[in-house]
Design an enzyme around this catalytic site. Structure first.
Site, PDB file in Angstrom:
ATOM      1  CE1 TYR A  11     -12.772   5.848  -1.158  1.00 23.07           C
ATOM      2  CE2 TYR A  11     -11.362   4.708  -2.726  1.00 23.07           C
ATOM      3  CZ  TYR A  11     -11.710   5.003  -1.420  1.00 23.07           C
ATOM      4  OH  TYR A  11     -11.015   4.442  -0.386  1.00 23.07           O
TER       5      TYR A  11
ATOM      6  CD  GLU B  47      -8.808   1.658  -0.391  1.00 24.51           C
ATOM      7  OE1 GLU B  47      -9.066   2.804  -0.833  1.00 24.51           O
ATOM      8  OE2 GLU B  47      -7.668   1.214  -0.271  1.00 24.51           O
TER       9      GLU B  47
ATOM     10  CG  HIS C 272      -2.238   0.771   0.933  1.00 30.14           C
ATOM     11  ND1 HIS C 272      -3.501   0.232   0.999  1.00 30.14           N
ATOM     12  CD2 HIS C 272      -2.420   2.073   0.620  1.00 30.14           C
ATOM     13  CE1 HIS C 272      -4.403   1.177   0.751  1.00 30.14           C
ATOM     14  NE2 HIS C 272      -3.774   2.303   0.518  1.00 30.14           N
TER      15      HIS C 272
ATOM     16  CD  GLU D 222      -6.737   2.895  -4.683  1.00 30.83           C
ATOM     17  OE1 GLU D 222      -6.124   3.952  -4.838  1.00 30.83           O
ATOM     18  OE2 GLU D 222      -7.889   2.836  -4.235  1.00 30.83           O
TER      19      GLU D 222
ATOM     20  CD1 TRP E 272      -3.599   8.323   0.417  1.00 31.14           C
ATOM     21  CD2 TRP E 272      -1.468   7.981   1.018  1.00 31.14           C
ATOM     22  NE1 TRP E 272      -3.447   6.981   0.769  1.00 31.14           N
ATOM     23  CE2 TRP E 272      -2.161   6.762   1.137  1.00 31.14           C
ATOM     24  CE3 TRP E 272      -0.106   8.000   1.361  1.00 31.14           C
ATOM     25  CZ2 TRP E 272      -1.559   5.572   1.571  1.00 31.14           C
ATOM     26  CZ3 TRP E 272       0.496   6.812   1.796  1.00 31.14           C
ATOM     27  CH2 TRP E 272      -0.224   5.634   1.888  1.00 31.14           C
TER      28      TRP E 272
ATOM     29  CD1 TRP F 162     -10.479   5.525   3.090  1.00 23.75           C
ATOM     30  CD2 TRP F 162      -9.320   3.594   3.143  1.00 23.75           C
ATOM     31  NE1 TRP F 162      -9.187   5.816   3.473  1.00 23.75           N
ATOM     32  CE2 TRP F 162      -8.469   4.658   3.505  1.00 23.75           C
ATOM     33  CE3 TRP F 162      -8.823   2.283   3.124  1.00 23.75           C
ATOM     34  CZ2 TRP F 162      -7.122   4.442   3.846  1.00 23.75           C
ATOM     35  CZ3 TRP F 162      -7.497   2.078   3.452  1.00 23.75           C
ATOM     36  CH2 TRP F 162      -6.661   3.154   3.803  1.00 23.75           C
TER      37      TRP F 162
HETATM   38  C1  PNW Z   1      -7.188   5.326  -2.131  1.00 27.25           C
HETATM   39  N1  PNW Z   1      -7.102   9.813  -6.827  1.00 27.25           N
HETATM   40  O1  PNW Z   1      -6.414   6.395  -2.557  1.00 27.25           O
HETATM   41  C2  PNW Z   1      -6.253   4.560  -1.233  1.00 27.25           C
HETATM   42  O2  PNW Z   1      -6.187   3.174  -1.444  1.00 27.25           O
HETATM   43  C3  PNW Z   1      -6.380   4.902   0.212  1.00 27.25           C
HETATM   44  O3  PNW Z   1      -5.142   4.730   0.816  1.00 27.25           O
HETATM   45  C4  PNW Z   1      -6.934   6.316   0.352  1.00 27.25           C
HETATM   46  O4  PNW Z   1      -6.898   6.805   1.657  1.00 27.25           O
HETATM   47  C5  PNW Z   1      -8.351   6.295  -0.217  1.00 27.25           C
HETATM   48  O5  PNW Z   1      -8.352   5.817  -1.546  1.00 27.25           O
HETATM   49  C6  PNW Z   1      -9.044   7.640  -0.176  1.00 27.25           C
HETATM   50  O6  PNW Z   1      -8.362   8.561  -0.986  1.00 27.25           O
HETATM   51  C7  PNW Z   1      -6.670   7.222  -3.620  1.00 27.25           C
HETATM   52  O7  PNW Z   1      -6.667  10.961  -6.713  1.00 27.25           O
HETATM   53  C8  PNW Z   1      -6.002   8.435  -3.629  1.00 27.25           C
HETATM   54  O8  PNW Z   1      -7.670   9.418  -7.850  1.00 27.25           O
HETATM   55  C9  PNW Z   1      -6.140   9.290  -4.682  1.00 27.25           C
HETATM   56  C10 PNW Z   1      -6.969   8.939  -5.746  1.00 27.25           C
HETATM   57  C11 PNW Z   1      -7.642   7.720  -5.744  1.00 27.25           C
HETATM   58  C12 PNW Z   1      -7.490   6.870  -4.663  1.00 27.25           C
END
Ligand code: PNW
Length: 459
Positions: free
Chosen positions: A290, A363, A117, A162, A417, A409
Site C-alpha cells: 500500500y 492486495e 484473514h 498479513e 476493520w 483491494w
Molecule cells: C489490509 N495498517 O489491512 C488487509 O489485508 C485488508 O483486509 C484491508 O482491508 C486492507 O489492507 C486495507 O486496509 C491492513 O494499519 C490494515 O498498517 C491495517 C494496516 C495495514 C493493512
C-alpha cells in the site's frame, strides 16, 4: 515510464476480498463466533460501532458478485475461507465455498483462497489464541479440511494474510481483534502464525502435491527520513519488524540477527525446529503493498502508531521511539502516502535478496470517503493510484521479477476493520442501506486494462 505497459500472457488480473469484511451472515450454517465478532462489540473498538454482521451480504449475493467479476473480465478472484464456518458442523460449514468455487470456475475465474484473514474462532482465542502454539496446530487441521473439500478444483492457495497485522495490531497495539496489548505475546503470535503457515502447507501438500501454496505478507518500502544515525537505525528496525521478520524465516529459514537482538528483552527465542517448519518450500509469495514507511528515530518522542482511528499504543514492538514523519507526498483517504516506486523496490528486492519464488501482488488499492454523484462514483484518485502501481509492477517485470498476477483491494466496498464502513476501497460501490452494487469509474477503467492486457500511454 508513462508509455504503454503490456503484461505477459497468462498474467492474472484479479480483485480481492476477505470473509469477515464482505460475507455477513455471521449466524448462518452453525458458524461459530470469531474474535472480530467479539471485538466489534467492545465499546470504542470500531469507528461508529460498525460490525460485520451484515457487511455486504456476499454470503447470499455471491452469484451476483461473481457476475460482476465476469463483467469486469477478472481472470482470478482472491477471497478468504472463514475458519468460524468450517469450525461449525463437519464439512457443512464449507459448503458455501464449494458453491462459490464452482460459480467462479463456471465463469472462467481462477479461485485464490486465503485460509486466515484474521477471523480466529473465539473459542481458540479463549484457549490462548495465536500466542499459544496449539493454535498453529489447529490451523493446520482447518487448512487440511478446507483443502480436502476444495483442493480438487482449487490449485492456488494462500495460508495466512498479513501476519504482521494479525500479530502486532491484534496483540501489541490492540487496534485489531483480539485487542490485546502485550508485546511478548505479539511476538509469539507472529511466530505461531508463521508456524501455522508451515504446518498448513505440509498438511495440504501431503494431500495434493501438485497444488501451489504460499502466504500473503504486507510489505513496505522503508526509507530513513534523513541520513542521521538515529533515522537510519529506526528504518533498519521498521524494515526488520515489518518485512524481514516474516520474509527471512519463510524464505531463508532463520530470523534476522539484528531483529532478534532488538527483541531479546522480550525473551523471544524461537526453537530451531520451528524454523524448519516455517521454511517449507512454497510455489508463490503474495505481496500486499500500500505505501512506503519513511522513518525517523527520536528517543525522546512518544510512541507513534497510525494504524487505526484510535491508535494509542505502538505496534512497533521493541521500537517505541520510531516515528513516521510526513514527506509531503499525496495521501489516500487512509492517510497513507502514495508511492508506486516503493512497490517496484519491494518486488525487485525480493527477487535479488531471496531465493527464487513466483510473486503475486495479492492486495493493492486505495481507500476513500466517497459517495456517488448522480448515481456514479467518480474516483479519478483511485484510478491514478492503480495506474501508478500497475506501472510499478510492469517496471518490476521488465527488471526480471517473476510477477504472475495482481489483485486489487478490493472488489467491493466493505468493512474496513477499525475504520468500519467509513473508508471505501471497492472498484464497485455498495450502498449500505440497500446493498445495491454499482461499478465506479475505476471498475470500468480496470475492465479496459484487462481487456487490452495492460496500460496504454498515460493521458
Ligand atoms: C489490509 N495498517 O489491512 C488487509 O489485508 C485488508 O483486509 C484491508 O482491508 C486492507 O489492507 C486495507 O486496509 C491492513 O494499519 C490494515 O498498517 C491495517 C494496516 C495495514 C493493512
Amino acid at each position: 515510464m508513462s508509455g504503454r505497459a503490456d503484461f505477459p500472457d497468462g498474467f492474472r488480473w484479479g480483485a480481492a476480498t476477505a470473509a469477515y469484511q464482505v460475507e455477513g451472515a455471521t449466524d448462518a450454517g452453525g458458524r461459530v463466533p470469531s474474535i472480530w465478532d467479539t471485538f466489534v462489540r467492545r465499546p470504542g473498538a470500531v469507528l461508529n460501532g460498525d460490525t460485520g454482521d451484515v457487511a455486504v451480504d456476499h454470503f447470499h449475493r455471491f452469484r451476483e458478485d461473481v457476475g460482476i467479476m465476469g463483467d469486469l473480465g477478472l481472470t482470478a478472484y482472491r477471497f478468504s475461507v472463514a475458519w468460524p464456518r468450517a469450525h461449525a458442523s463437519g464439512e457443512g460449514g464449507l459448503a458455501f465455498y464449494d458453491r462459490l468455487v464452482d460459480a467462479l470456475l463456471d465463469a472462467g475465474i481462477e479461485p485464490w483462497p486465503t485460509l486466515y484473514h484474521w477471523d480466529l474462532p473465539q473459542e481458540l482465542e479463549d484457549a490462548g489464541g495465536w500466542p499459544s502454539r496449539d493454535t498453529a496446530l489447529r490451523f493446520a487441521d482447518f487448512a487440511a479440511r478446507a483443502h480436502q473439500v476444495l483442493g480438487d478444483r482449487v490449485t492456488n492457495w494462500l495460508t495466512v494474510n498479513e501476519p504482521w497485522c494479525a500479530a502486532f495490531l491484534g496483540y501489541a497495539s490492540g487496534d485489531h481483534a483480539p485487542g490485546r496489548r502485550d508485546p511478548g505475546d505479539a511476538l509469539l503470535a507472529a511466530h505461531h502464525l508463521m508456524v501455522g503457515h508451515g504446518l498448513a502447507v505440509q498438511a495440504m501438500r501431503a494431500q495434493r502435491p501438485g497444488n501451489r501454496f504460499g502466504a500473503a505478507v504486507n510489505l513496505y518500502a522503508v526509507s530513513p527520513a534523513s541520513d542521521s544515525e538515529a533515522d537510519v537505525d529506526a528504518a533498519r528496525r521498521v524494515d526488520g519488524l515489518q518485512n524481514r521478520f516474516f520474509l527471512d524465516p519463510l524464505l531463508l529459514g532463520r530470523y534476522p540477527e539484528d531483529v532478534l537482538a532488538d527483541l531479546e528483552r522480550f525473551g523471544f527465542a524461537p526453537p530451531d525446529a520451528d524454523l524448519a517448519v516455517i521454511n517449507q518450500p512454497i510455489e508463490h509469495l503474495g505481496i500486499n503493498y500500500y505505501s512506503r514507511h519513511t522513518v525517523s528515530g527520536d528517543p525522546d518522542s512518544a510512541p507513534q502508531a497510525a494504524s487505526s482511528p484510535f491508535a494509542e499504543h505502538s505496534p512497533w514492538v521493541g521500537s517505541d521511539h520510531v516515528r513516521f514523519p510526513s514527506t509531503g507526498r499525496p495521501v489516500t483517504g487512509m492517510g497513507w502516502e502514495i508511492d508506486p516506486s516503493g512497490l517496484t523496490e519491494v518486488l525487485v528486492r525480493l527477487h535479488r535478496e531471496y531465493p527464487a519464488v513466483d510473486l503475486c501482488v495479492t492486495e493493492n488499492g486505495a481507500g476513500y470517503q466517497e459517495e456517488p454523484s448522480n448515481g456514479t462514483v467518480h474516483d479519478p484518485e483511485r484510478i491514478g493510484y492503480l495506474d501508478g502501481h500497475l506501472r510499478a509492477c510492469h517496471d518490476a517485470i521488465t527488471a526480471g521479477v517473476p510477477l504472475r498476477g495482481y489483485f486489487t483491494w478490493s472488489l467491493l466496498d466493505n468493512f474496513e476493520w477499525a475504520w468500519g464502513y467509513s473508508r471505501r476501497f471497492g472498484l464497485v460501490h455498495v450502498d449500505y442501506a440497500t446493498l445495491r452494487r454499482a461499478p465506479k469509474d475505476s471498475a470500468r477503467w480496470y475492465a479496459e486494462v484487462i481487456r487490452r492486457g495492460g496500460l496504454g500511454d498515460r493521458g
